[in-house]
Design a protein around this motif. Structure first.
Motif, mmCIF file in Angstrom:
data_model
loop_
_atom_site.group_PDB
_atom_site.id
_atom_site.type_symbol
_atom_site.label_atom_id
_atom_site.label_comp_id
_atom_site.label_asym_id
_atom_site.label_seq_id
_atom_site.Cartn_x
_atom_site.Cartn_y
_atom_site.Cartn_z
ATOM 1 N N GLU A 145 0.898 -1.068 0.070
ATOM 2 C CA GLU A 145 -0.105 0.082 -0.065
ATOM 3 C C GLU A 145 0.963 1.230 -0.033
ATOM 4 O O GLU A 145 2.028 1.162 0.168
ATOM 5 C CB GLU A 145 -0.947 0.211 1.256
ATOM 6 N N ASP A 146 0.455 2.499 -0.297
ATOM 7 C CA ASP A 146 0.979 3.686 -0.257
ATOM 8 C C ASP A 146 1.640 4.024 0.891
ATOM 9 O O ASP A 146 0.839 3.655 2.193
ATOM 10 C CB ASP A 146 0.276 4.829 -0.752
ATOM 11 N N LYS A 147 2.769 4.423 1.172
ATOM 12 C CA LYS A 147 3.314 4.765 2.523
ATOM 13 C C LYS A 147 4.003 6.252 2.296
ATOM 14 O O LYS A 147 4.496 6.689 1.083
ATOM 15 C CB LYS A 147 4.517 3.815 2.717
ATOM 16 N N TYR A 148 4.183 6.754 3.469
ATOM 17 C CA TYR A 148 4.758 8.480 3.372
ATOM 18 C C TYR A 148 5.942 8.471 4.250
ATOM 19 O O TYR A 148 5.630 7.923 5.509
ATOM 20 C CB TYR A 148 3.367 9.168 3.558
ATOM 21 N N LEU A 149 6.737 9.257 3.995
ATOM 22 C CA LEU A 149 7.743 9.980 4.877
ATOM 23 C C LEU A 149 7.795 11.305 4.842
ATOM 24 O O LEU A 149 7.718 11.911 3.697
ATOM 25 C CB LEU A 149 9.308 9.128 4.366
ATOM 26 N N ILE A 150 7.548 12.009 5.776
ATOM 27 C CA ILE A 150 7.663 13.326 6.062
ATOM 28 C C ILE A 150 8.913 13.776 6.904
ATOM 29 O O ILE A 150 8.580 13.460 8.085
ATOM 30 C CB ILE A 150 6.367 14.123 6.485
ATOM 31 N N LEU A 151 9.911 14.252 6.235
ATOM 32 C CA LEU A 151 11.021 14.723 7.294
ATOM 33 C C LEU A 151 11.157 16.261 7.303
ATOM 34 O O LEU A 151 10.860 17.036 6.348
ATOM 35 C CB LEU A 151 12.482 14.566 6.382
ATOM 36 N N THR A 152 11.016 16.787 8.564
ATOM 37 C CA THR A 152 11.018 17.969 9.149
ATOM 38 C C THR A 152 12.195 18.549 9.759
ATOM 39 O O THR A 152 12.938 17.714 10.377
ATOM 40 C CB THR A 152 9.654 18.516 9.469
ATOM 41 N N PHE A 153 12.546 19.818 9.757
ATOM 42 C CA PHE A 153 13.777 20.449 10.445
ATOM 43 C C PHE A 153 12.993 21.496 11.472
ATOM 44 O O PHE A 153 12.470 22.341 11.291
ATOM 45 C CB PHE A 153 14.540 21.182 9.513
ATOM 46 N N ASP A 154 13.529 21.029 12.761
ATOM 47 C CA ASP A 154 13.233 21.930 13.843
ATOM 48 C C ASP A 154 11.656 22.143 14.085
ATOM 49 O O ASP A 154 11.367 23.202 14.360
ATOM 50 C CB ASP A 154 14.139 23.347 13.799
ATOM 51 N N GLN A 155 11.122 21.289 13.727
ATOM 52 C CA GLN A 155 9.585 21.564 14.014
ATOM 53 C C GLN A 155 8.711 20.166 14.201
ATOM 54 O O GLN A 155 9.307 19.166 13.571
ATOM 55 C CB GLN A 155 8.912 22.355 12.793
ATOM 56 N N GLU A 156 7.860 20.121 14.939
ATOM 57 C CA GLU A 156 7.059 19.151 15.153
ATOM 58 C C GLU A 156 6.001 18.927 14.034
ATOM 59 O O GLU A 156 5.556 19.909 13.424
ATOM 60 C CB GLU A 156 6.436 18.946 16.551
ATOM 61 N N PHE A 157 5.555 17.741 13.684
ATOM 62 C CA PHE A 157 4.429 17.461 12.859
ATOM 63 C C PHE A 157 3.347 16.731 13.477
ATOM 64 O O PHE A 157 3.536 15.565 13.651
ATOM 65 C CB PHE A 157 5.109 16.738 11.452
ATOM 66 N N HIS A 158 2.287 17.477 13.593
ATOM 67 C CA HIS A 158 1.079 16.748 14.078
ATOM 68 C C HIS A 158 -0.124 16.669 13.263
ATOM 69 O O HIS A 158 -1.126 15.776 13.796
ATOM 70 C CB HIS A 158 0.597 17.470 15.386
ATOM 71 N N ALA A 159 -0.190 16.993 12.011
ATOM 72 C CA ALA A 159 -1.370 16.899 11.220
ATOM 73 C C ALA A 159 -1.279 15.179 10.817
ATOM 74 O O ALA A 159 -0.338 14.434 10.864
ATOM 75 C CB ALA A 159 -1.004 17.672 9.872
ATOM 76 N N PRO A 160 -2.564 14.770 10.091
ATOM 77 C CA PRO A 160 -2.232 13.542 9.335
ATOM 78 C C PRO A 160 -1.555 13.441 8.703
ATOM 79 O O PRO A 160 -1.337 14.376 7.721
ATOM 80 C CB PRO A 160 -3.783 13.516 9.005
ATOM 81 N N ILE A 161 -0.875 12.056 8.453
ATOM 82 C CA ILE A 161 0.450 12.118 7.759
ATOM 83 C C ILE A 161 -0.113 11.819 6.217
ATOM 84 O O ILE A 161 0.305 12.654 5.352
ATOM 85 C CB ILE A 161 1.246 10.881 8.142
ATOM 86 N N SER A 162 -0.892 10.795 5.937
ATOM 87 C CA SER A 162 -1.277 10.457 4.597
ATOM 88 C C SER A 162 -2.048 11.514 3.871
ATOM 89 O O SER A 162 -1.735 11.950 2.597
ATOM 90 C CB SER A 162 -2.084 9.059 4.574
ATOM 91 N N SER A 163 -2.986 12.141 4.482
ATOM 92 C CA SER A 163 -3.997 13.151 3.499
ATOM 93 C C SER A 163 -3.110 14.366 3.491
ATOM 94 O O SER A 163 -3.271 15.015 2.598
ATOM 95 C CB SER A 163 -5.229 13.518 4.554
ATOM 96 N N THR A 164 -2.324 14.686 4.462
ATOM 97 C CA THR A 164 -1.568 16.108 4.548
ATOM 98 C C THR A 164 -0.483 15.722 3.208
ATOM 99 O O THR A 164 -0.482 16.761 2.537
ATOM 100 C CB THR A 164 -0.870 16.378 5.824
ATOM 101 N N ALA A 165 -0.031 14.599 3.223
ATOM 102 C CA ALA A 165 0.930 14.387 2.115
ATOM 103 C C ALA A 165 0.478 14.613 0.938
ATOM 104 O O ALA A 165 1.144 15.206 -0.181
ATOM 105 C CB ALA A 165 1.953 13.290 2.519
ATOM 106 N N GLU A 166 -0.746 13.906 0.668
ATOM 107 C CA GLU A 166 -1.425 14.085 -0.766
ATOM 108 C C GLU A 166 -1.846 15.416 -0.785
ATOM 109 O O GLU A 166 -1.540 15.793 -2.216
ATOM 110 C CB GLU A 166 -2.513 13.078 -0.581
ATOM 111 N N ARG A 167 -2.383 15.983 -0.193
ATOM 112 C CA ARG A 167 -2.672 17.331 -0.244
ATOM 113 C C ARG A 167 -1.660 18.537 -0.690
ATOM 114 O O ARG A 167 -1.653 19.169 -1.698
ATOM 115 C CB ARG A 167 -3.706 17.899 0.795
ATOM 116 N N PHE A 168 -0.514 18.233 0.217
ATOM 117 C CA PHE A 168 0.700 18.985 -0.272
ATOM 118 C C PHE A 168 1.208 18.802 -1.886
ATOM 119 O O PHE A 168 1.608 19.570 -2.396
ATOM 120 C CB PHE A 168 1.663 18.875 0.895
ATOM 121 N N LEU A 169 1.223 17.412 -1.934
ATOM 122 C CA LEU A 169 1.466 17.142 -3.312
ATOM 123 C C LEU A 169 0.653 17.761 -4.237
ATOM 124 O O LEU A 169 1.180 18.193 -5.298
ATOM 125 C CB LEU A 169 1.475 15.397 -3.560
ATOM 126 N N GLN A 170 -0.555 17.668 -4.109
ATOM 127 C CA GLN A 170 -1.410 18.240 -5.151
ATOM 128 C C GLN A 170 -1.222 19.754 -5.519
ATOM 129 O O GLN A 170 -1.252 20.346 -6.311
ATOM 130 C CB GLN A 170 -2.820 18.012 -4.749
#
Length: 596
Positions: A175-200
């Motif tokens: 199935e689709d998998k997601y990796l979100i790497l961030t610098f000096d910030q926490e990431f609390h949003a939903p991972i899959s839907s956020t990644a897809e929205r940001f991609l679009q």
């Protein structure tokens, strides 16, 4: 060209005007500097396979890789095919408008999707700190991994089992998998839907940016790719534009000509802004105006050739002896000693870069309240330096001359100042600008060799230099004049290779004779051919240069004459500027509609 043994850079780049990353065809992030273009790398396998860390998505068997961009975007796809299956890694740096400003976080998103069969993959993520001196410690969170232990604070949020990543175990990708790497910030949003929205949203942003570009039909796809490359070389926070995102990639193997290009050169920026202006993009110029204005009103006697992306003046050159270097090529350098050089062409280039803000009626020049002060400052700089010797465009470290190229841009800058002075209605500035035009022209003519019918690189010098092609391109030599045609013939006879490449010069410099050709010089040659009316020659030579790109139409700084290998920093903004300006010049000469 020996295509079998040809060396190319097997990476593509992504970016969002806050950072740039290089993704290898093997899916590894080979180069990523955070939080700025000129910061330490977080992943630096480009310069050291062991100490540079790794961020890859690899199968447990032999594989074949293909890599491509989503059309008209800076979103990069890498497809891996194995005997048991196929999958795609989509990499991008989020960029789009949100809350009436650009959203461009220090965030790298990777989408991994199965395409066929049942591939087994392993995700390795081992960032490093302080140019590879420190491996970061991985700490497990609920659905993320925190990496700490140096100045960098990095978090990886993912939908993949943390155990598989921390233990570097293979797992079946079903199935689709997601990796979100961030610098000096926490990431609390939903991972899959956020990644897809940001991609679009990011895909939409880049395609709209291209749609709003005025790009001619002539090799349009190549120009689009080059323009997308140039766009993400601007550090939008300050407006600075870097020459390249890499450091210490050698001009030729063993040459020790390994330089750090992650800074803002006044000269390079002029060429970048010109090429973007040609396709109808101006916001980059306005942002750069703010950057250069802050530098202009410093109390220093002269401009430096380059500055840090935050306007930093001291870019002390250091060598990092603990790193292997690209393919073992040392030294690895950070900083650049050229900031200490005297290069007097840059004042003219700054003036020309800003000229459209005063002569293009799409801009309201009255909005620039400091115009008289700024123009007075730059005219004074040219007046104070026009009689000096300098290091020239190629930044000779121990050789000073009265260079033809320098005098040309003093001439061109004074012409730009004259037009600006007329726009703001300042007669004193007009008089001063005209005096500089006349004086610079006198120095240029002192470089003319009447016997050989060519302008040499400097007063009293016998050497020829590709930079003097700009005498034609900048309209110092009328395009229909015999002198322009003769000058071009003399340069091509001495500096052009059989396969259309061009040397900067062939005489010794501080490091001996150059061994690689400089790609922008070949594009200058194409542009000059079009200028003098040799359009068929220009088209032929332009087409011959396209084969020196890598698999993604990305160009390096230097090219080996013998086998066509890519060398030097990559991708080089200069080279992509050269392609865009040459294509623009040819399109203007063709007898057919220019724009869509």
């Amino acid at each position: 060209m020996d295509t079998i043994n040809r060396h190319t850079y097997n990476t593509g780049i992504i970016g969002n005007c806050a950072y740039l990353a290089h993704i290898n065809q093997n899916t590894n992030i080979d180069w990523l500097c955070w939080p700025r273009f000129d910061s330490s790398f977080v992943f630096g396998g480009l310069l050291d396979k062991q100490k540079g860390g790794e961020f890859s998505v690899l199968p447990d068997e032999e594989y074949f890789s293909t890599q491509y961009y989503l059309e008209n975007t800076n979103v990069l796809c890498t497809e891996i095919t194995t005997a048991s299956g196929k999958y795609r890694v989509t990499d991008f740096a989020p960029r789009f408008q949100m809350n009436e400003r650009y959203f461009k976080p220090l965030m790298l998103i990777r989408k991994i999707e199965p395409l066929a069969g049942n591939p087994r993959v392993c995700v390795t993520c081992t960032p490093v700190g302080r140019y590879g001196e420190h491996a970061l410690k991985a700490g497990r969170g609920s659905n993320h991994i925190d990496y700490s232990g140096a100045d960098e604070k990095i978090r990886l949020s993912t939908t993949i089992s943390l155990t598989y990543i921390l233990d570097q175990k293979h797992f079946v990708l079903n199935e689709d998998k997601y990796l979100i790497l961030t610098f000096d910030q926490e990431f609390h949003a939903p991972i899959s839907s956020t990644a897809e929205r940001f991609l679009q949203e990011t895909t939409r942003y880049w395609r709209n940016w291209v749609k709003h570009s005025s790009i001619a039909h002539f090799f349009q796809q190549h120009v689009i790719r080059s323009s997308l490359v140039l766009k993400i070389h601007q550090y939008e926070d300050t407006g600075a534009i870097i020459a390249a995102s890499t450091t210490s990639l050698p001009e030729s193997p063993g040459s020790t000509r390994n330089w750090d290009y992650r800074y803002c050169w006044m000269r390079d920026t002029y060429y970048v802004l010109t090429s973007l202006n040609h396709i109808g993009h101006f916001e980059e110029m306005e942002k750069y105006f703010n950057y250069i204005t802050n530098i202009s009103f410093d109390d220093e006697i002269r401009y430096q050739p380059l500055y840090g992306i935050g306007g930093e003046k001291e870019l002390v050159e250091q060598q990092l002896g603990h790193l292997d270097g690209y393919m073992g090529n040392q030294p690895v350098r950070i900083g650049n000693q050229a900031y200490e050089h005297i290069q007097n062409d840059i004042y003219g280039q700054v003036l020309i870069s800003m000229l459209p803000l005063y002569t293009d009626h799409r801009f309201i020049f009255d909005e620039r309240k400091d115009s008289p002060r700024w123009l007075n400052y730059l005219l004074g700089k040219i007046e104070n330096t026009i009689d000096e010797k300098d290091a020239g465009i190629w930044e000779f470290r121990n050789i000073a001359n009265r260079h033809c190229y320098t005098n040309l841009f003093q001439w061109a800058g004074a012409n730009a100042a004259l037009k600006m002075a007329k726009t703001i209605g300042n007669k004193d500035f007009e008089t001063r600008a005209q005096a500089l035009i006349d004086k610079a022209a006198g120095y240029i003519e002192a470089c003319y060799d009447a016997e050989r019918k060519v302008y040499t690189n400097a007063i009293g010098s016998p050497y020829l230099d590709a930079s003097t092609l700009q005498l034609i391109i900048m309209n110092y030599l009328p395009h229909d004049s015999q002198r322009a045609k003769d000058h071009l013939i003399a340069l091509e006879q001495q500096l052009k290779t059989e396969n259309g490449l061009f040397y900067r010069y062939l005489h010794d410099d501080d490091f001996g004779k150059p061994k690689a050709t400089f790609l922008i010089c070949a594009f200058w040659y194409v542009e000059a051919l079009a200028c003098v009316g040799r359009v068929e020659d220009a088209i032929r030579e332009f087409e011959s240069l396209l084969k020196y790109a890598n698999h993604l139409r990305l160009f390096s700084e230097d090219v080996d004459e013998k086998d066509g290998s890519q060398w030097g920093n990559f991708p080089q903004a200069y080279s992509h500027v050269g392609l865009m300006n040459a294509a623009y010049r040819i399109s203007m000469k063709l007898d057919k509609p220019i724009f869509l």
